[in-house]
Motif scaffolding. Structure first.
Motif, mmCIF file in Angstrom:
data_model
loop_
_atom_site.group_PDB
_atom_site.id
_atom_site.type_symbol
_atom_site.label_atom_id
_atom_site.label_comp_id
_atom_site.label_asym_id
_atom_site.label_seq_id
_atom_site.Cartn_x
_atom_site.Cartn_y
_atom_site.Cartn_z
ATOM 1 N N GLN A 1 -2.150 -2.964 -1.605
ATOM 2 C CA GLN A 1 -3.333 -2.977 -2.563
ATOM 3 C C GLN A 1 -3.195 -2.014 -3.655
ATOM 4 O O GLN A 1 -3.223 -0.516 -3.500
ATOM 5 C CB GLN A 1 -4.724 -2.898 -1.641
ATOM 6 C CG GLN A 1 -5.083 -4.032 -0.951
ATOM 7 C CD GLN A 1 -6.350 -3.937 -0.286
ATOM 8 O OE1 GLN A 1 -7.063 -3.072 -0.551
ATOM 9 N NE2 GLN A 1 -6.791 -4.969 0.613
ATOM 10 N N GLY A 2 -3.306 -2.362 -4.738
ATOM 11 C CA GLY A 2 -3.030 -1.619 -6.023
ATOM 12 C C GLY A 2 -1.697 -1.079 -6.269
ATOM 13 O O GLY A 2 -1.572 -0.207 -7.250
ATOM 14 N N ALA B 1 2.182 -9.261 8.194
ATOM 15 C CA ALA B 1 1.499 -9.820 6.874
ATOM 16 C C ALA B 1 0.201 -9.031 6.601
ATOM 17 O O ALA B 1 0.026 -8.764 5.406
ATOM 18 C CB ALA B 1 1.284 -11.253 7.129
ATOM 19 N N SER B 2 -0.920 -8.816 7.314
ATOM 20 C CA SER B 2 -2.039 -8.387 7.110
ATOM 21 C C SER B 2 -1.992 -6.894 6.767
ATOM 22 O O SER B 2 -2.378 -6.486 5.652
ATOM 23 C CB SER B 2 -2.975 -8.672 8.222
ATOM 24 O OG SER B 2 -3.339 -10.045 8.326
ATOM 25 N N SER B 3 -1.286 -6.133 7.634
ATOM 26 C CA SER B 3 -1.141 -4.708 7.312
ATOM 27 C C SER B 3 -0.393 -4.403 6.192
ATOM 28 O O SER B 3 -0.657 -3.481 5.308
ATOM 29 C CB SER B 3 -0.563 -4.016 8.549
ATOM 30 O OG SER B 3 0.916 -4.268 8.693
ATOM 31 N N LEU B 4 0.897 -5.223 5.671
ATOM 32 C CA LEU B 4 1.499 -5.075 4.741
ATOM 33 C C LEU B 4 0.755 -5.407 3.062
ATOM 34 O O LEU B 4 0.812 -4.574 2.220
ATOM 35 C CB LEU B 4 2.760 -5.967 4.749
ATOM 36 C CG LEU B 4 3.825 -5.672 3.590
ATOM 37 C CD1 LEU B 4 4.284 -4.247 3.769
ATOM 38 C CD2 LEU B 4 4.998 -6.545 4.048
ATOM 39 N N ALA B 5 0.099 -6.368 3.166
ATOM 40 C CA ALA B 5 -0.788 -6.583 2.157
ATOM 41 C C ALA B 5 -1.871 -5.725 1.979
ATOM 42 O O ALA B 5 -2.239 -5.172 0.897
ATOM 43 C CB ALA B 5 -1.568 -8.049 2.402
ATOM 44 N N SER B 6 -2.423 -4.989 3.099
ATOM 45 C CA SER B 6 -3.634 -3.899 2.843
ATOM 46 C C SER B 6 -2.947 -2.723 2.275
ATOM 47 O O SER B 6 -3.374 -2.030 1.249
ATOM 48 C CB SER B 6 -4.179 -3.619 4.250
ATOM 49 O OG SER B 6 -4.867 -2.523 4.209
ATOM 50 N N ALA C 1 1.547 -4.068 -10.537
ATOM 51 C CA ALA C 1 1.856 -5.540 -10.158
ATOM 52 C C ALA C 1 3.123 -6.104 -10.527
ATOM 53 O O ALA C 1 3.500 -7.051 -9.821
ATOM 54 C CB ALA C 1 0.936 -6.120 -11.548
ATOM 55 N N ALA C 2 4.051 -5.527 -11.097
ATOM 56 C CA ALA C 2 5.510 -5.852 -11.062
ATOM 57 C C ALA C 2 6.189 -5.591 -9.771
ATOM 58 O O ALA C 2 7.409 -6.077 -9.848
ATOM 59 C CB ALA C 2 6.307 -5.277 -12.361
ATOM 60 N N THR C 3 5.600 -4.565 -9.058
ATOM 61 C CA THR C 3 6.239 -4.249 -7.914
ATOM 62 C C THR C 3 6.184 -5.409 -6.793
ATOM 63 O O THR C 3 4.836 -5.492 -6.362
ATOM 64 C CB THR C 3 5.799 -2.839 -7.393
ATOM 65 O OG1 THR C 3 6.178 -1.816 -8.391
ATOM 66 C CG2 THR C 3 6.680 -2.459 -6.199
ATOM 67 N N VAL C 4 7.026 -5.807 -6.103
ATOM 68 C CA VAL C 4 6.916 -6.963 -5.182
ATOM 69 C C VAL C 4 7.841 -6.382 -4.077
ATOM 70 O O VAL C 4 9.191 -6.024 -3.990
ATOM 71 C CB VAL C 4 7.702 -8.228 -5.532
ATOM 72 C CG1 VAL C 4 7.583 -9.191 -4.743
ATOM 73 C CG2 VAL C 4 6.908 -8.646 -6.916
#
Length: 279
Positions: A122-123, A114-119, A32-35
């Motif tokens: 995940q996790g 934006a969409s592919s990066l969010a996908s 969760a801390a990795t941005v």
């Protein structure tokens, strides 16, 4: 005796559970801390493939590493390329990931959208500084996206003059002299009819100030009339040829096939998002 053994076993089990739970929590917290900073990542994906060496794009290493590790986990990128450098191999791996999601054409151009990066994250990571080109709109009889439109509007405000297009974006095969740069988003040609040399330079400067890689093009450089060619930095709809021009711009080059030194007005290089934050 049996009671004591049972009690001791229960305590040991609880201790083990607590340790495992702590490890699981720590892993979750680390994930969760990795941005991933999308702006920095996309910028690296434009610049790094054009470098003659393996210099990393400033401010992008950690984000690029997170993306590369995620691609490696999906068997799309070998470990040797997980290095924080978003070169051609990482571009190809990211494009393969986009295709695995069912994306085609510009949506599978190897630039993190934006969409592919969010996908992909995940996790593994969250995404900050999200960039979106926006929807397609009409301008001067051509097509641009809303991000490009906003950039042009701001350049017009700085110049106090209207900028008329000679060519827009999303125009595959529309002008063979453009070498495919207009096939995707973020690319326009500005009409310079009636402009003096000083005015042409001023327009190119204003376009650069708001986040375009922009150059005054002359007939001596190619089979085209005088015009200003402008590529919106970090537009994730860019065709590969436009991506290369942005990379060359950052490296002090002219965006042409000859890769000569940049011949445009010198200004601090900024993206549209950089410019907005400074206002």
């Amino acid at each position: 005796m049996n009671t004591k053994l049972k009690t001791k076993g229960a305590v040991t089990a609880l201790a083990t559970f607590a340790v495992l739970g702590s490890l699981t929590l720590s892993a979750t917290q680390a994930s969760a801390a990795t941005v991933v900073n999308m702006e920095a990542t996309v910028l690296a994906a434009q610049i790094d493939p054009r470098r003659a060496d393996d210099t990393l794009t400033p401010g992008a290493k950690d984000s690029v590493l997170a993306v590369e590790r995620a691609l490696q986990a999906r068997n799309l990128l070998d470990a040797q390329w997980v290095d924080g450098y978003f070169g051609t191999t990482t571009i190809k791996a990211y494009a393969a990931y986009q295709r695995s999601l069912g994306y085609t054409g510009l949506a599978a151009n190897g630039l993190p959208g934006a969409s592919s990066l969010a996908s992909l994250g995940q996790g593994r990571f969250t995404v900050s500084h999200v960039i979106k080109p926006g929807s397609k709109v009409a301008r001067d009889g051509y097509v641009v996206n809303t991000r490009t439109q906003a950039m042009l509007t701001e350049a017009e405000r700085l110049l106090n003059r209207h900028l008329k297009l000679d060519q827009g974006s999303y125009n595959p095969g529309g002008d063979p002299t453009s070498a495919g740069t207009h096939d995707g988003g973020g690319v326009v040609d500005i009409n310079v009819d009636g402009m003096s040399a000083d005015t042409r330079t001023a327009v190119a400067k204003a376009l650069r100030q708001v986040g375009f890689a922009a150059w005054v093009r002359s007939p001596s450089q190619g089979q085209w009339p005088w015009h200003i060619h402008a590529v919106a930095i970090n537009d994730t709809d860019q065709a590969t040829q436009a991506q290369n021009q942005v990379g060359d711009y950052y490296l002090g080059l002219n965006g042409l096939g000859n890769r000569h030194p940049d011949d445009g007005p010198k200004v601090p290089i900024k993206t549209w998002e950089d410019y907005q934050r400074a206002q």
